[in-house]
Design an enzyme around this catalytic site. Structure first.
Site, PDB file in Angstrom:
ATOM      1  N   SER A   1       0.719   5.747  -5.515  1.00 17.15           N
ATOM      2  CA  SER A   1       1.867   6.606  -5.790  1.00 17.15           C
ATOM      3  C   SER A   1       2.628   6.171  -7.050  1.00 17.15           C
ATOM      4  CB  SER A   1       2.810   6.568  -4.592  1.00 17.15           C
ATOM      5  OG  SER A   1       3.950   7.344  -4.861  1.00 17.15           O
TER       6      SER A   1
ATOM      7  N   LYS B   1       3.294  11.131  -6.286  1.00 17.52           N
ATOM      8  CA  LYS B   1       4.575  10.531  -6.683  1.00 17.52           C
ATOM      9  C   LYS B   1       5.606  10.710  -5.569  1.00 17.52           C
ATOM     10  CE  LYS B   1       7.781   8.987  -9.436  1.00 17.52           C
ATOM     11  NZ  LYS B   1       7.776   7.526  -9.573  1.00 17.52           N
TER      12      LYS B   1
ATOM     13  N   CYS C   1      13.333   1.760  -0.943  1.00 21.29           N
ATOM     14  CA  CYS C   1      14.520   2.409  -1.513  1.00 21.29           C
ATOM     15  C   CYS C   1      15.792   1.837  -0.901  1.00 21.29           C
ATOM     16  CB  CYS C   1      14.505   3.896  -1.219  1.00 21.29           C
ATOM     17  SG  CYS C   1      12.918   4.647  -1.462  1.00 21.29           S
TER      18      CYS C   1
ATOM     19  N   ASN D   1       3.991  -2.770  -2.266  1.00 26.01           N
ATOM     20  CA  ASN D   1       4.780  -2.156  -3.321  1.00 26.01           C
ATOM     21  C   ASN D   1       5.052  -3.230  -4.387  1.00 26.01           C
ATOM     22  OD1 ASN D   1       6.436  -0.311  -4.737  1.00 26.01           O
ATOM     23  ND2 ASN D   1       7.080   0.621  -2.818  1.00 26.01           N
TER      24      ASN D   1
ATOM     25  N   THR E   1      -1.396   0.640 -11.601  1.00 32.69           N
ATOM     26  CA  THR E   1      -1.213   0.284 -13.009  1.00 32.69           C
ATOM     27  C   THR E   1      -2.489   0.404 -13.847  1.00 32.69           C
ATOM     28  OG1 THR E   1       0.529  -1.216 -12.295  1.00 32.69           O
ATOM     29  CG2 THR E   1      -0.357  -1.583 -14.494  1.00 32.69           C
TER      30      THR E   1
HETATM   31  C1  LIG Z   1       5.200   3.286 -13.047  1.00 30.72           C
HETATM   32  C2  LIG Z   1       5.091   3.061 -11.558  1.00 30.72           C
HETATM   33  C3  LIG Z   1       5.692   3.965 -10.669  1.00 30.72           C
HETATM   34  C4  LIG Z   1       5.609   3.770  -9.289  1.00 30.72           C
HETATM   35  N1  LIG Z   1       6.188   4.680  -8.440  1.00 30.72           N
HETATM   36  C5  LIG Z   1       6.069   4.525  -7.097  1.00 30.72           C
HETATM   37  C6  LIG Z   1       6.605   5.499  -6.196  1.00 30.72           C
HETATM   38  O1  LIG Z   1       7.146   6.534  -6.596  1.00 30.72           O
HETATM   39  N2  LIG Z   1       6.492   5.269  -4.849  1.00 30.72           N
HETATM   40  C7  LIG Z   1       5.864   4.147  -4.355  1.00 30.72           C
HETATM   41  O2  LIG Z   1       5.764   3.989  -3.142  1.00 30.72           O
HETATM   42  N3  LIG Z   1       5.321   3.239  -5.191  1.00 30.72           N
HETATM   43  C8  LIG Z   1       5.414   3.387  -6.540  1.00 30.72           C
HETATM   44  N4  LIG Z   1       4.842   2.440  -7.377  1.00 30.72           N
HETATM   45  C9  LIG Z   1       4.124   1.286  -6.810  1.00 30.72           C
HETATM   46  C10 LIG Z   1       2.615   1.515  -6.785  1.00 30.72           C
HETATM   47  O3  LIG Z   1       2.282   2.636  -5.983  1.00 30.72           O
HETATM   48  C11 LIG Z   1       1.860   0.278  -6.269  1.00 30.72           C
HETATM   49  O4  LIG Z   1       2.273  -0.014  -4.957  1.00 30.72           O
HETATM   50  C12 LIG Z   1       2.095  -0.965  -7.116  1.00 30.72           C
HETATM   51  O5  LIG Z   1       2.206  -0.621  -8.465  1.00 30.72           O
HETATM   52  C13 LIG Z   1       0.999  -2.026  -6.965  1.00 30.72           C
HETATM   53  O6  LIG Z   1      -0.254  -1.553  -7.372  1.00 30.72           O
HETATM   54  P1  LIG Z   1      -0.867  -1.769  -8.857  1.00 30.72           P
HETATM   55  O7  LIG Z   1      -0.722  -3.203  -9.187  1.00 30.72           O
HETATM   56  O8  LIG Z   1      -2.291  -1.292  -8.775  1.00 30.72           O
HETATM   57  O9  LIG Z   1      -0.048  -0.899  -9.758  1.00 30.72           O
HETATM   58  C14 LIG Z   1       4.921   2.627  -8.771  1.00 30.72           C
HETATM   59  C15 LIG Z   1       4.312   1.738  -9.670  1.00 30.72           C
HETATM   60  C16 LIG Z   1       4.374   1.934 -11.048  1.00 30.72           C
HETATM   61  C17 LIG Z   1       3.721   0.942 -11.964  1.00 30.72           C
END
Ligand SMILES: Cc1cc2nc3c(=O)[nH]c(=O)nc-3n(C[C@H](O)[C@H](O)[C@H](O)COP(=O)(O)O)c2cc1C
Ligand SMILES: Cc1cc2nc3c(=O)[nH]c(=O)nc-3n(C[C@H](O)[C@H](O)[C@H](O)COP(=O)(O)OP(=O)(O)OC[C@H]3O[C@@H](n4cnc5c(N)ncnc54)[C@H](O)[C@@H]3O)c2cc1C
Ligand code: FES
Lengths: 254, 312
Positions: B21, B45, B130, B192, B266
């Site tokens: 997300s 999102k 949140c 998260n 990411t």
């Molecule tokens: C730019 C960005 C926006 C994100 N927005 C959300 C979100 O809206 N809701 C949520 O639950 N997690 C959000 N996350 C967290 C990711 O879903 C994920 O849990 C976290 O980035 C770890 O995974 P990764 O290392 O592969 O990015 C966001 C992460 C990034 C980098």
């Protein structure tokens, strides 16, 4: 959309300013000045890509040129790359300068500040090809970092200003425009936000196209890192990467 | 036999790979790169009741092997997501996991009730990181009782299974997971982002306009693995793992730790094609490891090869 491009050359053209020429079939997809490419400088560190504007597109040679300033980790690493090495490039991305805003015989004023100058080069080239009369104003910090003055001069009258007065007129681009009472049908600009703001204030009723910079994640419109506000709204927004980086003055809040 | 197919509550996945997300918008941008139907699922999102603009920029900052983000849950609000985004996604053969967020329990409940009825939403993912405005802004996901109460309230109204997304910003992730399991969650997603910050050396000011942001990317992978390893042994809920995944090897590592599926965030910013590439690379990697079906990998680091979670 994503290719390994071969480095043809990568040389210093002014203090800390480099000109990088790349080749691959991706060049055939590049058309609009003001569009950018998202460049992966190294496999591991730095992690994120770096947005860099297209400065020159040469379809016949199958090459494109980027001019960048080596300042942080990514661009400094980029400056050490050698011809023959490859670069992972995503692009072209974003919406560039609208050329259709002007027809043959009309007048364009191109205003660049510092490392915002490069995308104006391809723009000048294409406008001149369309028969548009081009005047160019370039602003730099100091003499050592001035670049591309002669190249721009081949497209139209070119004025240079430096903030410290070490070259050209002392002052800002807005001073040059005022001093020479430069007139135009459309103004195109790229540079630091204070410069764009000053231009917007100087010409509140004219047609201006401004190229913005913002820190980016994805570069394609998915992550909401690069948004800017739209006037008179609490929730409306535009993304610099995919709705921009070029906006009409007044379209977004600077 | 599809050796990548995975069955989870509400989700029949053709493969266990999905975008995380917030890193994939509502899919439109990446649909220009490949057919979204190749994905196991899509986590959209975070959606809130009203449209949100989010935080001022800069919203991202780079860190060694990672990045900080403080987007601030920018989204168009549930009405637009129901009217425009979900119907658009319905053209693809891919289940949607709707990530939902809110400032109060009531807001989560309202969003959950409505979004869970959309035909292509097969599960909810509760973003409990949140701040709870009624409880002094402390995140829902940092106090087990608060997270449990929220889970219960959403479970009651949701038309589809509810996965709760754990925040790593807690002292005892296992206690949190157990409280959420007891509250009736159908699954967990983790992790998260981790709260962090960076400061500009020249100006002495924080780089992010929001001062702090969430750390993601390869830098957090070891933490995600450790937490999944601990939680998967303490609860019997399936886990969708995430945190720094970039390759098929990373996916297997997350399964070994205890995940039953994974999400990639990411890494999209580095390579838009990361998901299809990982899906392509998994079968040859399973061959190399002598593994028939990917589900056999779940929990291998601690269960000596028995399959712990075999589907809904
Ligand atoms: C730019 C960005 C926006 C994100 N927005 C959300 C979100 O809206 N809701 C949520 O639950 N997690 C959000 N996350 C967290 C990711 O879903 C994920 O849990 C976290 O980035 C770890 O995974 P990764 O290392 O592969 O990015 C966001 C992460 C990034 C980098
Ligand atoms: C659409 C667009 C076009 C650009 N075109 C050019 C160009 O043609 N030539 C040029 O020299 N520079 C250009 N820039 C600025 C360039 O992207 C930054 O100078 C570069 O990202 C700095 O990277 P670094 O690793 O050297 O700096 P660091 O400070 O180490 O970078 C850290 C992080 O901040 C980001 N960042 C830092 N400065 C900027 C900035 N000014 N804008 C956006 N992100 C930034 C980096 O991408 C990286 O994620 C452009 C920026 C944008 C948004
Ligand atoms: S950089 Fe991701 S939306 Fe613009």
């Amino acid at each position: 959309m994503k290719e390994h491009m071969t480095i043809i050359s990568n040389r210093q053209i002014a203090k800390g300013i480099y000109e990088l020429t790349l080749a691959s079939s991706l060049v055939q997809r590049m058309h609009t000045p003001g569009q950018f490419v998202h460049v992966k400088v190294a496999t591991f560190a730095p992690l994120l890509r770096r947005p860099l504007s297209l400065c020159d597109i040469n379809h016949e040679a199958g090459e494109c040129t980027i001019v960048y300033r080596a300042e942080g980790t990514g661009t400094t690493l980029l400056s050490q790359k050698q011809p023959g090495e490859t670069l992972d490039v995503l692009g072209p991305l974003g919406n560039g300068f609208p050329l259709s805003a002007l027809s043959s015989g009309q007048r364009a004023l191109l205003v660049g500040g510092g490392i915002g100058v490069p995308p104006l080069y391809e723009l000048a080239k294409q406008l001149v090809k369309n028969g548009v009369c081009v005047t160019i104003v370039l602003g730099f910090q100091t003499k050592d970092v001035v670049f591309y003055e002669e190249r721009f001069a081949s497209f139209g009258k070119t004025y240079v200003a430096t903030a410290d007065g070490s070259y050209g007129m002392k002052g800002f681009v807005t001073d040059v425009i005022e001093h020479h009472a430069l007139s135009f049908d459309v103004l195109y600009a790229c540079g630091p936000k204070p410069m764009l703001k000053a231009l917007q204030q100087q010409f509140p009723h004219k047609e201006l196209y401004l190229s913005l910079e913002e820190r980016m994640g994805c570069g394609v419109g998915a992550c909401f890192a690069c948004v800017c506000r739209v006037p008179h709204s609490e929730t409306a927004y535009k993304k610099v990467c995919s709705d921009g980086p070029v906006f009409r003055a007044g379209e977004v809040v600077l | 036999m599809n050796r990548l197919a995975v069955e989870l509550p509400g989700l029949s996945l053709k493969n266990p790979i999905m975008p995380a997300s917030g890193c994939f918008g509502f899919g439109r941008e990446y649909a220009k790169f490949y057919d979204l139907s190749v994905l196991g699922a899509i986590m959209i999102k975070a959606t809130t009741l009203e449209a949100r603009f989010g935080n001022p920029t800069p919203r991202v900052a780079e860190t060694p092997s990672g990045m900080l983000n403080a987007i601030g849950l920018q989204n168009p609000g549930i009405d637009k997501v129901l009217a425009e985004e979900l119907p658009w996604l319905a053209q693809y053969d891919v289940p949607i996991i709707a990530n939902i967020a809110g400032s109060t329990v009531e807001e989560y409940v309202e969003v959950a009730k409505r979004i869970s009825k959309a035909p292509n939403v097969h599960a909810l993912e509760l973003n409990i990181s949140c701040p709870n405005v009624k409880k002094g802004g402390i995140a829902f996901g940092t106090v087990p009782e608060v997270a449990a109460e929220l889970t219960r309230a959403v479970k009651e109204v949701s038309a589809v299974p509810v996965y709760v997304k754990l925040s790593p910003n807690v002292t005892n992730i296992v206690a949190m997971a157990k409280a959420i399991e007891q509250a009736g969650a159908d699954g967990l997603t983790m992790i998260n982002t981790l709260l962090g910050m960076r400061i500009d050396v020249k100006t002495a000011k924080p780089i992010l306009a929001n001062v702090t942001g969430g750390l993601s990317g390869p830098a957090i992978k070891p933490i995600a693995l450790r937490m999944i390893y601990e939680v998967s042994q303490a609860v019997s809920l399936p886990i969708i793992g995430m945190g720094g995944i970039q390759s098929a090897e990373d996916v297997i590592e997350f399964f070994y730790a205890g995940a039953s599926a994974v999400a990639i965030g990411t890494a999209h910013f580095i390579d838009p094609y990361v998901c299809p590439n990982v899906i392509r690379d998994l079968p040859p990697l399973l061959d190399e490891l002598g593994i028939q079906h990917i589900s056999e990998c779940t929990g291998r680091s601690w269960n000596n090869g028995q399959t712990v979670y075999c589907g809904a």
